[in-house]
Motif scaffolding. Structure first.
Motif: not given
Length: 179
Positions: A99-100, A103-104, A107-108, A163, A166-167, A170, A178
């Protein structure tokens, strides 16, 4: 929970990865601690080149307990590889790390699709990944990728995380988190 790879963690990671319950499923298997040091140096260099993203999974006390990597990054897609040391099985670390990390990635890092190839005999990993609402079996959705990972024999199932899925997942769990 996750941090960039560092050489000083290799000793503890090596002892965890040599466990017979873990060793067959480690993507970057090593025969010695020196080989793991060399490989970790390579991964750090490859991350600087943008072809891999590699993190160490930490427990709540800051102990290195495994790794999670996105490798073979091409056109905003890549393959996920995760392993956790046997003493940490069944505690939810793999799910938290995914999950972490996702997210990276989403989103990054501008990743759009993450693939996972899981050996059909690896029941523990298959059950763990199938618990995640945002993961889908992709053997039929991406037949060329499934064929490519099963060149000689069909030993892997292909899963994927998009993506958007997952979003959405989340957002359902943490509506304010989000962006």
């Amino acid at each position: 929970m996750l941090k960039k790879r560092e050489l000083h963690e290799c000793q503890s990671l090596y002892s965890l990865m040599m466990d017979p319950a873990v060793a067959p499923y480690v993507r970057y298997a090593c025969q010695s601690q020196e080989e793991l040091l060399f490989l970790t140096r390579q991964l750090i260099a490859e991350e600087e080149q943008g072809t891999v993203i590699s993190r160490t999974i930490m427990d709540e006390t800051g102990t290195a307990i495994g790794t999670i990597d996105l490798y073979h990054i091409v056109n905003n897609t890549g393959f996920l590889a995760t392993w956790i040391g046997a003493p940490y099985f069944g505690r939810g670390y793999s799910q938290q790390a995914k999950s972490v990390f996702l997210t990276e990635l989403f989103l990054e890092q501008s990743i759009q699709t993450v693939f996972m190839k899981i050996r059909r005999q690896n029941v523990r990993s298959r059950k763990a990944v199938e618990k995640l609402s945002y993961v889908r079996l992709a053997n039929d959705l991406y037949p060329q990728v499934a064929e490519a990972i099963n060149v000689k024999h069909p030993i892997y199932d292909l899963y994927h995380v998009e993506r958007s899925a997952f979003l959405e997942s989340r957002a359902e769990l943490h509506p304010a988190a989000v962006t």
